[in-house]
Design a protein around this motif. Structure first.
Motif, PDB file in Angstrom:
ATOM      1  N   SER A 199      81.970  39.184  28.951  1.00  0.00           N
ATOM      2  CA  SER A 199      82.474  39.663  27.659  1.00  0.00           C
ATOM      3  C   SER A 199      83.420  40.839  27.828  1.00  0.00           C
ATOM      4  CB  SER A 199      81.308  40.061  26.754  1.00  0.00           C
ATOM      5  OG  SER A 199      80.486  38.942  26.465  1.00  0.00           O
ATOM      6  N   LEU A 200      83.147  41.684  28.824  1.00  0.00           N
ATOM      7  CA  LEU A 200      83.954  42.867  29.082  1.00  0.00           C
ATOM      8  C   LEU A 200      85.257  42.528  29.808  1.00  0.00           C
ATOM      9  CD1 LEU A 200      83.992  46.010  28.903  1.00  0.00           C
ATOM     10  CD2 LEU A 200      82.801  46.031  31.114  1.00  0.00           C
ATOM     11  N   GLY A 201      85.287  41.344  30.428  1.00  0.00           N
ATOM     12  CA  GLY A 201      86.458  40.968  31.207  1.00  0.00           C
ATOM     13  C   GLY A 201      86.436  41.509  32.619  1.00  0.00           C
ATOM     14  N   SER A 256      72.765  46.841  26.768  1.00  0.00           N
ATOM     15  CA  SER A 256      72.082  46.758  25.478  1.00  0.00           C
ATOM     16  C   SER A 256      72.750  47.608  24.401  1.00  0.00           C
ATOM     17  CB  SER A 256      70.619  47.188  25.627  1.00  0.00           C
ATOM     18  OG  SER A 256      70.533  48.557  25.999  1.00  0.00           O
ATOM     19  N   LYS A 257      73.613  48.533  24.810  1.00  0.00           N
ATOM     20  CA  LYS A 257      74.256  49.433  23.853  1.00  0.00           C
ATOM     21  C   LYS A 257      75.560  48.855  23.285  1.00  0.00           C
ATOM     22  CE  LYS A 257      72.341  53.737  25.719  1.00  0.00           C
ATOM     23  NZ  LYS A 257      71.579  54.067  24.511  1.00  0.00           N
ATOM     24  N   TYR A 258      75.983  47.698  23.784  1.00  0.00           N
ATOM     25  CA  TYR A 258      77.274  47.142  23.387  1.00  0.00           C
ATOM     26  C   TYR A 258      77.094  45.717  22.878  1.00  0.00           C
ATOM     27  CZ  TYR A 258      79.310  51.083  25.936  1.00  0.00           C
ATOM     28  OH  TYR A 258      79.646  52.340  26.366  1.00  0.00           O
ATOM     29  N   SER A 259      77.660  45.442  21.720  1.00  0.00           N
ATOM     30  CA  SER A 259      77.665  44.078  21.193  1.00  0.00           C
ATOM     31  C   SER A 259      78.759  43.274  21.884  1.00  0.00           C
ATOM     32  CB  SER A 259      77.911  44.084  19.688  1.00  0.00           C
ATOM     33  OG  SER A 259      79.240  44.504  19.412  1.00  0.00           O
ATOM     34  N   THR A 260      78.687  41.955  21.760  1.00  0.00           N
ATOM     35  CA  THR A 260      79.728  41.099  22.334  1.00  0.00           C
ATOM     36  C   THR A 260      81.093  41.442  21.756  1.00  0.00           C
ATOM     37  OG1 THR A 260      78.141  39.306  22.669  1.00  0.00           O
ATOM     38  CG2 THR A 260      80.470  38.719  22.659  1.00  0.00           C
ATOM     39  N   GLN A 261      81.134  41.710  20.449  1.00  0.00           N
ATOM     40  CA  GLN A 261      82.406  42.063  19.805  1.00  0.00           C
ATOM     41  C   GLN A 261      82.950  43.373  20.369  1.00  0.00           C
ATOM     42  OE1 GLN A 261      82.166  42.627  15.563  1.00  0.00           O
ATOM     43  NE2 GLN A 261      84.381  42.586  15.278  1.00  0.00           N
ATOM     44  N   GLU A 262      82.087  44.367  20.555  1.00  0.00           N
ATOM     45  CA  GLU A 262      82.524  45.653  21.107  1.00  0.00           C
ATOM     46  C   GLU A 262      83.059  45.486  22.528  1.00  0.00           C
ATOM     47  OE1 GLU A 262      79.643  48.907  18.887  1.00  0.00           O
ATOM     48  OE2 GLU A 262      78.816  47.683  20.515  1.00  0.00           O
ATOM     49  N   LEU A 263      82.412  44.659  23.309  1.00  0.00           N
ATOM     50  CA  LEU A 263      82.868  44.420  24.678  1.00  0.00           C
ATOM     51  C   LEU A 263      84.226  43.726  24.694  1.00  0.00           C
ATOM     52  CD1 LEU A 263      79.507  43.298  26.330  1.00  0.00           C
ATOM     53  CD2 LEU A 263      80.683  45.488  26.639  1.00  0.00           C
ATOM     54  N   GLN A 264      84.422  42.794  23.793  1.00  0.00           N
ATOM     55  CA  GLN A 264      85.718  42.107  23.730  1.00  0.00           C
ATOM     56  C   GLN A 264      86.836  43.061  23.327  1.00  0.00           C
ATOM     57  OE1 GLN A 264      84.663  38.882  21.105  1.00  0.00           O
ATOM     58  NE2 GLN A 264      83.982  37.567  22.778  1.00  0.00           N
ATOM     59  N   LEU A 265      86.531  44.018  22.425  1.00  0.00           N
ATOM     60  CA  LEU A 265      87.511  45.028  22.051  1.00  0.00           C
ATOM     61  C   LEU A 265      87.830  45.941  23.234  1.00  0.00           C
ATOM     62  CD1 LEU A 265      86.233  45.995  18.471  1.00  0.00           C
ATOM     63  CD2 LEU A 265      88.350  44.774  19.037  1.00  0.00           C
ATOM     64  N   LEU A 266      86.813  46.275  24.027  1.00  0.00           N
ATOM     65  CA  LEU A 266      87.036  47.088  25.229  1.00  0.00           C
ATOM     66  C   LEU A 266      87.839  46.323  26.270  1.00  0.00           C
ATOM     67  CD1 LEU A 266      83.515  48.735  25.488  1.00  0.00           C
ATOM     68  CD2 LEU A 266      85.675  49.948  25.087  1.00  0.00           C
ATOM     69  N   ASN A 267      87.590  45.033  26.357  1.00  0.00           N
ATOM     70  CA  ASN A 267      88.370  44.162  27.238  1.00  0.00           C
ATOM     71  C   ASN A 267      89.851  44.235  26.855  1.00  0.00           C
ATOM     72  OD1 ASN A 267      89.497  42.043  28.697  1.00  0.00           O
ATOM     73  ND2 ASN A 267      88.013  40.524  28.056  1.00  0.00           N
TER      74      ASN A 267
END
Length: 267
Positions: free
Chosen positions: A96-98, A41-52
Motif C-alpha cells: 500500500s505504501l509503495g 496499525s497506525k495507518y489506513s490503506t488510504q493514508e498509505l496510498q496518499l503517502l505513496n
C-alpha cells in the motif's frame, strides 16, 4: 550508480520523514517499524496510498525495515504463528505504501556466557534445529509474496553464517533476496573481514537488492577511514543501481556521510 538513502526512526510520522529525506538530498528512505509511530496499525490503506503518492511527488524511493524484535527463528509455536502473521501484515503495508524492499533480520537465539568470557549461542549448539526453523520461515515468505510486488530481503546480521546454507538453497528461486550490511561483513572485535560472508555475497550478488553502510568504529559509527575496506563492496555492486542506506544518526551526520560516499564513488 547507487541511490543513497537514510533511515526513518525518530521522525513524528512518515510524511515528515519523507520531507526530511528530500530536504537533505537523499533518494531513498528506509522506514524502521520498531519505531511505534510507524506501526502499520497506525495507518489506513488510504493514508498509505496518499503517502505513496507524496513520496513519488518528492521523488523519494520508500522501503521498510521490519521490527528488530521480529524473529524468523522463534522456538515457540505460538510466537512463530504470530511472526508469520506479522510478516503478512507488513507485506501488505509495504504494498500500500509503495515500498519495493522489506528487510528482515534472521533473529537471535539465546546466548550464554562462560566464566572465561566466551559466548555460546543456542543456534550453534542446536544447529539443525534452528536451521529448520529458519527454513520454515523462508518457505512461508516465499509462499506469500511475489517479487513483482516486493523484494523481501534477509540481512547479514545476527548469527548469519549459521543460515547461509539455507539461503543458498532458496536464493536461486528468485523469491527471496538479501540486504547486505557492509559493516556487518566485518568482525566487531577486530574489524577484520568475515571471509565466509564475503565469498557468499560475491557468489550471490545478483540477489542483493539493498545495501546498508556505517563505519567500523562502533555499531553504526562514522565512515571516517573506511575507504579502503568499503571500496571493494562499492566496486562489487557498482553496476547494480542499488539503494545504499546510511545507518548513521543524527541526520546531520548521515548527510555528511552521503557526501563522503559520493566522493568515494568519484575517486
Amino acid at each position: 550508480m547507487f541511490n543513497i538513502g537514510t533511515r526513518a526512526i525518530y521522525q513524528k510520522n512518515i510524511r515528515l520523514a519523507i520531507e526530511e529525506a528530500k530536504g537533505n538530498d537523499f533518494k531513498v528512505l528506509e522506514i524502521h517499524l520498531s519505531a511505534p509511530q510507524f506501526s502499520p496499525s497506525k495507518y489506513s490503506t488510504q493514508e498509505l496510498q496518499l503517502l505513496n503518492d507524496f513520496a513519488k511527488e518528492k521523488n523519494i524511493i520508500l522501503q521498510v525495515h521490519a521490527p528488530l524484535e521480529l524473529s524468523l527463528i522463534f522456538t515457540s509455536e505460538e510466537l512463530r504463528k504470530g511472526a508469520k502473521k506479522q510478516i503478512e501484515e507488513i507485506a501488505l503495508f509495504c504494498k500500500s505504501l509503495g515500498a519495493r524492499c522489506l528487510t528482515l533480520h534472521p533473529g537471535k537465539s539465546a546466548i550464554y556466557n562462560t566464566v572465561d568470557g566466551k559466548k555460546i549461542k543456542d543456534d550453534d549448539i542446536y544447529a539443525d534445529f534452528y536451521s529448520n526453523l529458519f527454513e520454515d520461515s523462508i518457505k512461508h515468505i516465499i509462499s506469500i509474496v511475489s517479487p513483482d510486488d516486493l523484494f523481501i530481503c534477509i540481512e547479514n546480521t545476527d548469527n548469519f553464517l549459521r543460515y547461509q546454507k539455507v539461503l543458498d538453497k532458496y536464493l536461486p528461486s528468485g523469491k527471496i533476496f538479501l540486504t547486505w550490511d557492509i559493516r556487518k561483513n566485518y568482525f566487531y572485535t577486530t574489524d577484520e573481514l568475515i571471509e565466509e560472508q564475503w565469498k557468499f555475497v560475491q557468489k550471490n550478488k545478483e540477489c542483493v537488492k539493498n545495501l546498508h553502510i556505517s563505519g567500523l568504529d562502533s555499531s553504526h559509527g562514522s565512515l571516517d577511514n573506511c575507504e579502503e575496506k568499503f571500496n571493494k563492496f562499492l566496486e562489487l555492486f557498482s553496476n547494480n543501481g542499488l539503494p545504499i542506506i546510511i545507518e548513521i544518526l543524527p541526520i546531520e551526520q548521515a548527510t555528511q556521510a552521503k557526501d563522503f560516499i559520493r566522493n568515494m564513488l568519484i575517486l
